[in-house]
Design an enzyme around this catalytic site. Structure first.
Site, PDB file in Angstrom:
ATOM      1  N   ASN A 149       0.848  -1.196   0.000  1.00  0.00           N
ATOM      2  CA  ASN A 149       0.000   0.000   0.000  1.00  0.00           C
ATOM      3  C   ASN A 149       0.880   1.242   0.000  1.00  0.00           C
ATOM      4  O   ASN A 149       2.020   1.191   0.463  1.00  0.00           O
ATOM      5  CB  ASN A 149      -0.876   0.010   1.257  1.00  0.00           C
ATOM      6  CG  ASN A 149      -1.849   1.173   1.281  1.00  0.00           C
ATOM      7  OD1 ASN A 149      -2.450   1.518   0.258  1.00  0.00           O
ATOM      8  ND2 ASN A 149      -1.996   1.795   2.441  1.00  0.00           N
ATOM      9  N   HIS A 158       0.723   5.121   1.535  1.00  0.00           N
ATOM     10  CA  HIS A 158      -0.042   5.944   2.471  1.00  0.00           C
ATOM     11  C   HIS A 158       0.556   7.341   2.477  1.00  0.00           C
ATOM     12  O   HIS A 158       1.772   7.492   2.593  1.00  0.00           O
ATOM     13  CB  HIS A 158       0.016   5.325   3.879  1.00  0.00           C
ATOM     14  CG  HIS A 158      -0.785   6.100   4.868  1.00  0.00           C
ATOM     15  ND1 HIS A 158      -2.162   6.079   4.877  1.00  0.00           N
ATOM     16  CD2 HIS A 158      -0.413   6.956   5.849  1.00  0.00           C
ATOM     17  CE1 HIS A 158      -2.598   6.872   5.839  1.00  0.00           C
ATOM     18  NE2 HIS A 158      -1.559   7.417   6.446  1.00  0.00           N
ATOM     19  N   SER A 189       4.601   6.975   2.370  1.00  0.00           N
ATOM     20  CA  SER A 189       5.287   5.729   2.729  1.00  0.00           C
ATOM     21  C   SER A 189       4.681   4.577   1.923  1.00  0.00           C
ATOM     22  O   SER A 189       3.455   4.495   1.785  1.00  0.00           O
ATOM     23  CB  SER A 189       5.068   5.406   4.214  1.00  0.00           C
ATOM     24  OG  SER A 189       5.376   6.508   5.036  1.00  0.00           O
ATOM     25  N   ASP A 245      -2.529   0.575   8.212  1.00  0.00           N
ATOM     26  CA  ASP A 245      -1.349   1.431   7.954  1.00  0.00           C
ATOM     27  C   ASP A 245      -0.194   1.123   8.899  1.00  0.00           C
ATOM     28  O   ASP A 245       0.497   2.035   9.384  1.00  0.00           O
ATOM     29  CB  ASP A 245      -1.733   2.930   8.069  1.00  0.00           C
ATOM     30  CG  ASP A 245      -2.795   3.323   7.058  1.00  0.00           C
ATOM     31  OD1 ASP A 245      -2.830   2.738   5.963  1.00  0.00           O
ATOM     32  OD2 ASP A 245      -3.599   4.218   7.370  1.00  0.00           O
TER      33      ASP A 245
HETATM   34  C1  GRF Z   1      -3.003   8.718  -2.677  1.00  0.00           C
HETATM   35  O1  GRF Z   1      -2.681   9.906  -2.010  1.00  0.00           O
HETATM   36  C2  GRF Z   1      -2.599   7.513  -1.868  1.00  0.00           C
HETATM   37  O2  GRF Z   1      -1.460   7.726  -1.069  1.00  0.00           O
HETATM   38  C3  GRF Z   1      -3.797   7.307  -0.966  1.00  0.00           C
HETATM   39  O3  GRF Z   1      -4.909   7.621  -1.775  1.00  0.00           O
HETATM   40  C4  GRF Z   1      -4.510   8.534  -2.811  1.00  0.00           C
HETATM   41  C5  GRF Z   1      -4.902   7.884  -4.098  1.00  0.00           C
HETATM   42  O4  GRF Z   1      -4.679   8.706  -5.213  1.00  0.00           O
HETATM   43  N1  GRF Z   1      -3.804   5.975  -0.418  1.00  0.00           N
HETATM   44  P1  GRF Z   1      -4.723   8.089  -6.686  1.00  0.00           P
HETATM   45  O5  GRF Z   1      -6.048   7.356  -6.833  1.00  0.00           O
HETATM   46  O6  GRF Z   1      -3.532   7.187  -6.851  1.00  0.00           O
HETATM   47  O7  GRF Z   1      -4.680   9.272  -7.608  1.00  0.00           O
END
Ligand code: GRF
Length: 225
Positions: free
Chosen positions: A117, A119, A146, A155
């Site tokens: 993932n 985050h 991260s 997370d």
């Molecule tokens: C990103 O900021 C990611 O870190 C978080 O959700 C957002 C997703 O953006 N988990 P995208 O759909 O990749 O444009």
């Protein structure tokens, strides 16, 4: 799935999960096209059939699936259907890229530790939602993102890489979200995936190893230090 390196010459098979915009997905697709990532996206899956990320994938000829959570009795049943569809692709890595659903532990355990993932915070700070706003409220000097292995705790899994920028006096939650995405996330996710796919980083029961050494603190890049 197990944590041993599967570094091979063949491209790693990825299944990418999105719920929305898909900028991380698009960044991963670009890294594959540029030869920075030895991978192939077998499927892009979503819990939201309107997700713009699905459209990016379709335009590139990548298979997509959307599964609507509202037709399932509970989260476990939805997770099971999604997990079955993902497993049918025999992925090497399952990549959450803005997948806005909490995953049940059965789902996590099925794919662990090959479930990743991104985050938008410097974990372990600011787990959960609204990280950009919370960074400003806390008066943090730096903010970032991260990439981590997913564990059943939200997370919380081992962080492969993180990177940070200085928070500016004139930043608000929207400018920070945009800066973290364009200055950090779009480079960070492909770089962390390449660490794993190329076998530089391996996940063992006691944590991450980078180039054979235990990585007790994440690799951290200061983009504007
Ligand atoms: C990103 O900021 C990611 O870190 C978080 O959700 C957002 C997703 O953006 N988990 P995208 O759909 O990749 O444009």
């Amino acid at each position: 799935m197990n944590g041993e390196s599967v570094a091979t010459d063949r491209p790693a098979r990825l299944v990418v999960l999105v719920s929305g915009r898909g900028r991380n997905l698009a960044a991963i697709m670009r890294a594959i096209d540029d030869g920075r990532l030895n991978a192939r996206i077998a499927l892009v899956a979503s819990n939201n059939r309107q997700a713009p990320g699905l459209q990016h994938a379709r335009l590139a000829g990548i298979g997509t699936v959307a599964i609507d959570p509202s037709i399932f009795a509970d989260r476990a049943a939805f997770d099971e259907a999604m997990a079955k569809r993902i497993a049918a692709e025999a992925p090497d890595w399952v990549v959450l890229a803005g997948y806005m659903r909490i995953l049940g532990s059965a789902f996590v355990q099925r794919f662990a530790p090959r479930l990743l993932n991104i985050h938008p915070s410097l974990l372990p700070r600011h787990k959960g939602l609204h990280t950009h706003k919370r960074v400003l409220e806390a008066g943090d000097a730096r903010h970032g993102a991260s990439v981590h292995i997913v564990t059943p705790e939200l997370d919380d899994g081992p962080v492969i890489r993180q990177a940070s920028i200085a928070v500016g006096d004139d930043d608000n939650a929207d400018t920070l979200a945009d800066r973290v995405m364009s200055e950090i996330e779009e480079a960070l996710y492909p770089a962390a995936l390449a660490d794993l796919i190329d076998g530089r980083v391996i996940c063992e029961d006691d944590g991450l190893y980078r180039d054979g050494q235990r990585q007790s603190v994440p690799l951290h890049e200061y983009y504007d230090a």
